[in-house]
Design an enzyme around this catalytic site. Sequence first.
Site, PDB file in Angstrom:
ATOM      1  N   GLU A 668       0.848  -1.188   0.000  1.00 14.09           N
ATOM      2  CA  GLU A 668       0.000   0.000   0.000  1.00 14.09           C
ATOM      3  C   GLU A 668       0.886   1.240   0.000  1.00 14.09           C
ATOM      4  OE1 GLU A 668      -3.070   0.105   2.981  1.00 14.09           O
ATOM      5  OE2 GLU A 668      -2.550   2.137   3.485  1.00 14.09           O
ATOM      6  N   HIS A 697      -8.995   3.670   0.039  1.00 15.88           N
ATOM      7  CA  HIS A 697      -9.658   4.095   1.279  1.00 15.88           C
ATOM      8  C   HIS A 697     -10.596   5.266   1.051  1.00 15.88           C
ATOM      9  CE1 HIS A 697      -5.936   1.983   2.246  1.00 15.88           C
ATOM     10  NE2 HIS A 697      -6.643   1.461   3.220  1.00 15.88           N
TER      11      HIS A 697
HETATM   12 ZN    ZN Z   1      -3.931  -4.198   2.484  1.00 19.82          ZN
END
Ligand code: ZN
Length: 762
Positions: A668, A697
């Site tokens: 990430e 997100h």
């Molecule tokens: Zn992840």
Amino acid sequence: MSKIKSSNLGYPRIGESREWKRALENFWSGVISETELIEKTTEIRLRNLKKQQEKGIDLIQVNDFSLYDHVLDTAITFGIVPKRFNYTGGKVDVHTYFAIARGTDGAVASEMTKWFNTNYHYIVPELNDVTPSLVENRALTFYKEAKDKLGIDGKPVILGPVTFVKLAKGYDPQEFSTIVETFVPLYIQILQELVEAGASWVQIDEPILVTQLSKEEIAVVEKVYEAFAEHVPHAQIILQTYFEKITAYEKIVNLPVKAIGMDFVHGDSLELLKTYGFPKDKVLAAGIIDGRNVWRANLAEKRTILEVVKQLVHHNQLIIQPSCSLLHVPVTKTLEQKLDNVIYDGLSFADEKLDEAVTLAKGLNHGTVSVQADLDQANEAIKQLIETYQSNDEIRKKVAHLTTADAQRSIPFAERIEKQKQRLQLPLLPTTTIGSLPQTPEVRRTRTKWRKGEITDQAYEQFVKEQMKRWIKIQEELDIDVLVHGEFERNDMVEYFGEKLNGFTVTEFGWVQSYGSRCVKPPLIFGDVSWDKPITVKESVYAQSLTERPVKGMLTGPVTILNWSFVHNTTPRYEIMKQIALALQKEIESLEEEGITIIQVDEPALREGLPLDRKKWNEYLTQSSQAFRLATATARADTQIHTHMCYSNFEDIFDCIDDLDADVISIETSRSHGEMVSTFEENTYQKEIGLGVYDIHSPRIPSVDEIKQNIKRALQTIAPNQFWINPDCGLKTRKEDETIAALKVMVQAAKEVRNKQLASQK
Ligand code: ZN
Ligand code: GLN
């Protein structure tokens, strides 16, 4: 002090059946009023206190209850509210409080991050643009409440100024000392008011003292506590630490406070005590009952340790308590109806842990005879657990005889990757996703119905199949190169495996607060872990049968399974990690047998499991990478092993990641792409890698250009034939239409960069 006392460091807030969570969520959604919220939560708080009173805990903690988070409570004590919430001073109202934690339409929530090495998340205080003042002495409010309503002379707890400022953001670290100083008079006022109200003890939590502090920071600690002693000489302060041993022990232990609280479960506090002694004029608060685990304490063993400790302090100046707040364990085991007797008897949740502390204190005060029956019972329960579930000779022998060669793939990466390329025939810059696809309300609803027995196994399986089928088609239409089955059958990436491996069980009510009203129910590892039957094969094989493209098998790795479970403590942790790895090895083999060519083994918890004590890092990282390698060692050379981790700051563990020897890793990074890329400038990484090219997100759909920029920046340091293109984490929390739109953009960007690369290679 003549009598050894029992104490608590914090009681779980959530209530026996998460009634706290319900109250909060009902308030947020407008189902109940503020008055009702206050009524309900007051009731929970008082019930918690009463229970402790009935158990005979001598020092019952007050001000540990919270409507969200105790760090946020500390912030609002001082009127620390970020500007964007339009706070105008005075006591912070409930709406503003929740706005800081959860955000509003117009203002983003404060950041949230992990509380030391736990899975509890606190709200990060923002100190920029605010002048702290004491707007509400919450410790006093709750001290008085316990006294008036229940006649309890409670022990108020406050988060200490050094830890509070260290955990906050929005200031220049150069200013640390000055900022802490602005809080000192405010803390003094809190202490003065508590003393005036009659509080016998005040606990000040400074867990930061178990981390590496600089000389300057230690000097700040000294200054603060000297000021408290000077201005509030009558306050009996317990300076409380937990989660590890105190780092600057000799300094801290001599601070002018009445008592020092130390963790005797995590970190070798006893060794410190033996080496450096303990001051005669102080009380030692010994955290001897493990507040981070759910297993019954071996009281006889604890008792032996306490006998030693008792010799090292002056005249019974000893308090017996859990190692930390019981916030990190479930409330009571008595609700568990489905566990077998051996496991049930071996458990101890918050309520039972308090009984253990009381028993130990009683034994020290009145002699062993007074508690012999309790000691014997605990001993018998633990013995049963070991005999019944922790004596799998076959697996134990295997673990004992493991060699480095057992944790090695058959040939090195450079040769493996050629075989994999041959077999998989993927384009340059292949596209993929991390594993989970949107868990729509329908998916969740259907699973709940199935769990409640409202729909049959068959109907549920059929439903999951339909989801997979639909999404294989969508992924093909999007023209993604390596597909996923979507993880629709999983509620949680650890619990799913916990339900199916031997040695694991799940509880019905073993909830623990993770952040805000959000609770998690970690599986219990009660015995030796072994593989029984295929866990993920059916779904993977079905998904693969629908397409010509490779569909990744999807497993959770040994480090993550271990870190996110309550692991019994009668076998060393790293041994259990190897047992899990051996079980996963079998799962990988069965996926391979059914023709799966790519298998991803997720390790999102690897980094957060880093011990607080840096001296323990090396062992942890070595053991972790070994366990991962063990799990994947027997995979065919042409089976491509992927892994995924969700954090971007991984400079600390770069070598460990390399050591995993995974063929492809996805990380990430989309929120800090630049930093991540620079890590690769300084270190050489030979294997294949996907740096998340967009942030899952947020619901925002990225543009083609943005993603191309991210790809191009990565390609400045990473060779194109090493690079994968993927979102930065699993997609289960996103909506379907958002997901499809974002993936479309991602594939488009990948293709444009790919074509350009191919053209320039000609
Ligand atoms: Zn992840
Ligand atoms: N494969 C998991 C998913 O996609 C990984 C989750 C995680 O990174 N925490 O949801």
